[in-house]
Write an enzyme that holds these catalytic residues in place. Structure first.
Site, PDB file in Angstrom:
ATOM      1  N   ASP A  13     -25.017  58.490 -16.180  1.00 13.90           N
ATOM      2  CA  ASP A  13     -23.865  57.871 -15.137  1.00 13.90           C
ATOM      3  C   ASP A  13     -23.758  56.359 -15.334  1.00 13.90           C
ATOM      4  O   ASP A  13     -23.705  55.996 -14.148  1.00 13.90           O
ATOM      5  CB  ASP A  13     -24.500  58.381 -13.635  1.00 13.90           C
ATOM      6  N   LYS A  16     -20.085  55.285 -18.543  1.00 12.42           N
ATOM      7  CA  LYS A  16     -19.713  55.786 -20.225  1.00 12.42           C
ATOM      8  C   LYS A  16     -18.226  56.311 -20.178  1.00 12.42           C
ATOM      9  O   LYS A  16     -17.554  55.489 -21.359  1.00 12.42           O
ATOM     10  CB  LYS A  16     -20.659  56.956 -20.846  1.00 12.42           C
ATOM     11  N   ASN A  38     -22.688  69.708 -18.158  1.00  5.87           N
ATOM     12  CA  ASN A  38     -23.685  68.912 -17.374  1.00  5.87           C
ATOM     13  C   ASN A  38     -22.873  67.274 -17.125  1.00  5.87           C
ATOM     14  O   ASN A  38     -23.520  66.745 -16.194  1.00  5.87           O
ATOM     15  CB  ASN A  38     -25.017  68.933 -17.898  1.00  5.87           C
ATOM     16  N   GLY A  40     -20.541  64.330 -16.501  1.00  4.78           N
ATOM     17  CA  GLY A  40     -19.500  63.884 -15.587  1.00  4.78           C
ATOM     18  C   GLY A  40     -19.104  62.589 -16.016  1.00  4.78           C
ATOM     19  O   GLY A  40     -19.604  61.681 -15.525  1.00  4.78           O
ATOM     20  N   HIS A  41     -18.004  62.384 -16.527  1.00  5.52           N
ATOM     21  CA  HIS A  41     -17.292  60.985 -16.949  1.00  5.52           C
ATOM     22  C   HIS A  41     -16.134  60.951 -15.986  1.00  5.52           C
ATOM     23  O   HIS A  41     -15.232  61.665 -16.095  1.00  5.52           O
ATOM     24  CB  HIS A  41     -17.227  61.149 -18.425  1.00  5.52           C
ATOM     25  N   GLN A 223     -25.298  61.958 -20.892  1.00  3.28           N
ATOM     26  CA  GLN A 223     -26.401  61.644 -20.319  1.00  3.28           C
ATOM     27  C   GLN A 223     -26.970  60.239 -20.791  1.00  3.28           C
ATOM     28  O   GLN A 223     -26.046  59.524 -20.954  1.00  3.28           O
ATOM     29  CB  GLN A 223     -27.329  62.702 -20.825  1.00  3.28           C
ATOM     30  N   ARG A 302     -24.615  65.353  -5.942  1.00  3.47           N
ATOM     31  CA  ARG A 302     -25.767  64.996  -5.204  1.00  3.47           C
ATOM     32  C   ARG A 302     -25.969  63.439  -5.163  1.00  3.47           C
ATOM     33  O   ARG A 302     -25.369  62.835  -6.073  1.00  3.47           O
ATOM     34  CB  ARG A 302     -27.087  65.484  -6.093  1.00  3.47           C
ATOM     35  N   ASP A 332     -20.259  44.214 -10.450  1.00  2.83           N
ATOM     36  CA  ASP A 332     -19.603  43.938  -8.935  1.00  2.83           C
ATOM     37  C   ASP A 332     -20.568  44.682  -7.804  1.00  2.83           C
ATOM     38  O   ASP A 332     -20.561  43.933  -6.945  1.00  2.83           O
ATOM     39  CB  ASP A 332     -18.180  44.310  -8.975  1.00  2.83           C
TER      40      ASP A 332
HETATM   41  P1  GDP Z   1     -20.880  58.294 -16.760  1.00  2.00           P
HETATM   42  O1  GDP Z   1     -21.181  59.750 -16.521  1.00  2.00           O
HETATM   43  O2  GDP Z   1     -21.521  57.459 -17.706  1.00  2.00           O
HETATM   44  O3  GDP Z   1     -19.175  58.389 -17.420  1.00  2.00           O
HETATM   45  O4  GDP Z   1     -20.658  57.587 -15.461  1.00  2.00           O
HETATM   46  P2  GDP Z   1     -19.953  58.379 -14.129  1.00  2.00           P
HETATM   47  O5  GDP Z   1     -18.593  58.435 -14.132  1.00  2.00           O
HETATM   48  O6  GDP Z   1     -20.684  59.684 -13.863  1.00  2.00           O
HETATM   49  O7  GDP Z   1     -20.535  57.421 -12.963  1.00  2.00           O
HETATM   50  C1  GDP Z   1     -20.005  56.002 -13.098  1.00  2.00           C
HETATM   51  C2  GDP Z   1     -19.295  55.719 -11.765  1.00  2.00           C
HETATM   52  O8  GDP Z   1     -19.039  54.088 -11.700  1.00  2.00           O
HETATM   53  C3  GDP Z   1     -17.800  56.172 -11.812  1.00  2.00           C
HETATM   54  O9  GDP Z   1     -17.436  56.410 -10.456  1.00  2.00           O
HETATM   55  C4  GDP Z   1     -17.110  55.375 -12.316  1.00  2.00           C
HETATM   56  O10 GDP Z   1     -15.624  55.079 -11.814  1.00  2.00           O
HETATM   57  C5  GDP Z   1     -17.800  53.836 -11.621  1.00  2.00           C
HETATM   58  N1  GDP Z   1     -17.656  52.724 -12.348  1.00  2.00           N
HETATM   59  C6  GDP Z   1     -17.671  52.463 -13.808  1.00  2.00           C
HETATM   60  N2  GDP Z   1     -17.745  51.348 -14.294  1.00  2.00           N
HETATM   61  C7  GDP Z   1     -17.872  50.528 -13.011  1.00  2.00           C
HETATM   62  C8  GDP Z   1     -17.809  49.067 -12.650  1.00  2.00           C
HETATM   63  O11 GDP Z   1     -18.004  48.480 -13.436  1.00  2.00           O
HETATM   64  N3  GDP Z   1     -17.951  48.678 -11.075  1.00  2.00           N
HETATM   65  C9  GDP Z   1     -17.961  49.706 -10.498  1.00  2.00           C
HETATM   66  N4  GDP Z   1     -17.850  49.458  -9.023  1.00  2.00           N
HETATM   67  N5  GDP Z   1     -17.729  51.050 -10.407  1.00  2.00           N
HETATM   68  C10 GDP Z   1     -17.858  51.484 -11.900  1.00  2.00           C
HETATM   69  P1  IMO Z   2     -23.504  62.163 -17.629  1.00  2.00           P
HETATM   70  O1  IMO Z   2     -23.071  62.293 -19.132  1.00  2.00           O
HETATM   71  C1  IMO Z   2     -27.038  61.974 -14.891  1.00  2.00           C
HETATM   72  C2  IMO Z   2     -30.018  65.397 -15.535  1.00  2.00           C
HETATM   73  C3  IMO Z   2     -29.928  66.340 -14.655  1.00  2.00           C
HETATM   74  C4  IMO Z   2     -31.427  66.873 -14.539  1.00  2.00           C
HETATM   75  C5  IMO Z   2     -31.638  66.622 -16.071  1.00  2.00           C
HETATM   76  C6  IMO Z   2     -31.657  68.097 -16.714  1.00  2.00           C
HETATM   77  O2  IMO Z   2     -22.619  62.108 -16.508  1.00  2.00           O
HETATM   78  O3  IMO Z   2     -24.228  60.867 -17.696  1.00  2.00           O
HETATM   79  P2  IMO Z   2     -29.370  69.564 -17.342  1.00  2.00           P
HETATM   80  O4  IMO Z   2     -28.427  70.372 -16.039  1.00  2.00           O
HETATM   81  O5  IMO Z   2     -28.859  68.743 -18.067  1.00  2.00           O
HETATM   82  O6  IMO Z   2     -30.480  70.590 -17.717  1.00  2.00           O
HETATM   83  O7  IMO Z   2     -30.191  68.786 -16.344  1.00  2.00           O
HETATM   84  O8  IMO Z   2     -30.650  65.837 -16.551  1.00  2.00           O
HETATM   85  N1  IMO Z   2     -28.416  65.136 -16.171  1.00  2.00           N
HETATM   86  C7  IMO Z   2     -27.704  63.925 -15.933  1.00  2.00           C
HETATM   87  N2  IMO Z   2     -27.969  63.060 -15.200  1.00  2.00           N
HETATM   88  N3  IMO Z   2     -25.819  62.070 -15.780  1.00  2.00           N
HETATM   89  C8  IMO Z   2     -25.637  63.120 -16.618  1.00  2.00           C
HETATM   90  O9  IMO Z   2     -24.804  63.219 -17.462  1.00  2.00           O
HETATM   91  C9  IMO Z   2     -26.579  64.213 -16.643  1.00  2.00           C
HETATM   92  N4  IMO Z   2     -26.599  65.373 -17.305  1.00  2.00           N
HETATM   93  C10 IMO Z   2     -27.830  66.003 -16.984  1.00  2.00           C
HETATM   94  O10 IMO Z   2     -29.697  65.830 -13.127  1.00  2.00           O
HETATM   95  O11 IMO Z   2     -32.285  65.670 -13.924  1.00  2.00           O
HETATM   96 MG    MG Z   3     -21.693  60.929 -15.159  1.00  2.00          MG
END
Ligand code: GDP
Ligand code: IMO
Ligand code: MG
Length: 429
Positions: A13, A16, A38, A40-41, A223, A302, A332
């Site tokens: 998270d 990416k 698993n 979530g981008h 991840q 969560r 930010d």
């Molecule tokens: P990923 O799993 O690495 O792709 O990241 P996620 O999408 O799960 O979580 C990143 C969250 O931060 C998302 O809601 C994005 O929209 C948000 N985000 C990404 N870059 C930035 C940033 O530079 N600033 C802020 N405030 N939010 C960001």
């Molecule tokens: P992105 O690509 C954050 C965590 C789960 C748990 C552990 C094992 O959005 O960054 P799993 O379902 O893979 O067997 O769970 O890994 N986990 C993540 N945490 N971002 C993710 O993906 C994750 N994918 C799995 O919360 O702790």
């Molecule tokens: Mg994510």
């Protein structure tokens, strides 16, 4: 022409999806190489938000998107995601999406087993996404998996299903569960087969040809390194290798294909699920980071645990994954803090450590050593150039670079695609 491999440098998270989407305008192919739904981008384009779990983030721009053999694929999750994106106006067709014929499938009983184990683990639970990721990888390594290419030979699947069901029925019985409904499974596989097969290709060939023609490949990791099954906070990890080296094995290219390794790193730290987290803040500051950063899981909703930036962990991630440069995201979110802390080492009892210990009990016990820096009052939200940043924010970035021993290549200052500062073009090598 360099390829770029994007990986998460912390516990996932890191942002990416946003960075891959931003880079995808200059890539010819975007490829996922491990994990599954698993992930979530999140991509924010003007007033539209796209949430991708299984599909590569390049799909939103119409860039050829590839799901490599290293991914575990839930056919029903795939269908649902394709339908949602189609409703959002994103075209997904065999022209824009290719799936490796050798991807192992996540089947309904994998999801069951993931949940049964979590529910039975009480305090020791991992906090998985309950998507069946771990059980599906177990069957792959156990040489029992049903793969995408098997969907074209459903009539011959009998002996394979016998073995797989026998294995799972024994596990299910241990949990007091009914055996797998074999007729239903075969019917459901029959119903979904053609949907998946329309995208099935020898993607190793597509990617090798793209490479020969000098096309730019962008590998999208899921991840983060601290969730890697070998290098992460075991057993609180996911079931795949999340490091950059997996980009090659997870798609069918040689190890030199990875190119520029871009580690995505949040300006603070978050984690969702159980496991050690030395800089976690259980106080108001942690609450504030969570609220300002909207730290709720994309997949499970969560609440993410929040804490200060841990330079020890990120230095370790960068070294292990061979990171060329990092994208520092969510800068930010740190606006307006009087002071900021960065972890620069740990105490393990009387012993001072400059790396994360291997044993789970030691990982849970280490006390962070902090360096305190002044914060900044000005807003960095939406900054698109170095000149838009307050001096103190630049100082913070420079200190992070020094501590992690890796240069900053990009800085992200909002969820929006274009709110990104380019320091060095990763595609330029
Ligand atoms: P990923 O799993 O690495 O792709 O990241 P996620 O999408 O799960 O979580 C990143 C969250 O931060 C998302 O809601 C994005 O929209 C948000 N985000 C990404 N870059 C930035 C940033 O530079 N600033 C802020 N405030 N939010 C960001
Ligand atoms: P992105 O690509 C954050 C965590 C789960 C748990 C552990 C094992 O959005 O960054 P799993 O379902 O893979 O067997 O769970 O890994 N986990 C993540 N945490 N971002 C993710 O993906 C994750 N994918 C799995 O919360 O702790
Ligand atoms: Mg994510």
């Amino acid at each position: 022409m360099a390829n770029v491999t994007v990986i998460g440098g912390q516990w996932g998270d890191e942002g990416k999806g946003k960075i891959v989407d931003w880079l995808a305008s200059r890539a010819d192919v975007v490829a996922r190489f491990q994990g599954g739904h698993n992930a979530g981008h999140t991509l924010v384009v003007d007033d539209r938000t796209y949430k991708l779990s299984l599909l590569p983030s390049g799909i939103v721009r119409g860039t050829l998107s590839v799901i490599g053999n290293g991914v575990v694929l839930d056919p029903w999750a795939l269908k649902k995601e394709v339908e949602t994106l189609t409703e959002q106006g994103v075209a997904v067709s065999p022209e824009t999406l290719q799936i490796a014929e050798t991807c192992p499938l996540i089947l309904p009983f994998h999801r069951d087993l993931d949940a049964l184990r979590e529910d039975a683990s009480g305090q020791g639970k991992i906090g998985t996404t309950r998507r069946g990721i771990g059980p599906a990888y177990e069957d792959k390594v156990g040489r029992r998996a049903i793969r995408v290419c098997d969907l074209a030979h459903l009539g011959d699947l009998g002996p394979q299903l016998d073995r797989l069901c026998a294995h799972h029925d024994a596990l299910r019985a241990g949990f007091g569960e009914q055996p797998i409904d074999r007729d239903r499974l075969e019917r459901e596989l029959g119903e979904i087969a053609d949907f998946v097969l329309q995208f099935a290709r020898p993607v190793w060939l597509t990617l090798n040809e793209a490479r020969q023609r000098g096309r730019r490949i962008l590998f999208e990791g899921a991840q983060g390194v601290l969730l890697d099954v070998d290098h992460g906070t075991y057993p609180f990890v996911t079931s795949s290798n999340t490091v950059a080296g997996t980009a090659a094995a997870g798609t069918g290219l040689g190890p030199s294909a990875a190119g520029f390794v871009l580690g995505i790193v949040k300006a603070y730290t978050t984690r969702v699920g159980s496991g050690p987290f030395p800089t976690e803040l259980a106080d108001e500051t942690g609450q504030m980071l969570g609220e300002r950063g909207h730290e709720f899981g994309t997949v499970t909703g969560r609440k993410r645990r929040c804490g200060w930036f841990d330079s020890v962990l990120v230095r370790q991630s960068c070294a292990i994954s061979g990171v060329t440069g990092i994208a520092l995201t969510k800068l930010d979110v740190l606006d307006g803090f009087d002071e900021l802390r960065i972890c620069t080492g740990y105490w393990l009892g009387e012993q001072r450590l400059d790396h994360f210990p291997a044993h789970a009990a030691d990982q849970a016990r280490v006390e962070p050593i902090y360096e305190v820096m002044a914060g900044w009052r000005e807003s960095t939200a939406g900054a698109r150039s170095w000149a838009d940043l307050p001096a103190q924010a630049i100082k913070y970035i420079r200190r992070v670079e020094e501590l992690i021993q890796c240069p900053v290549t990009l800085v992200s200052t909002s969820p929006q695609r274009e709110d990104t500062i380019l320091v060095r073009d990763p595609f330029a090598g």
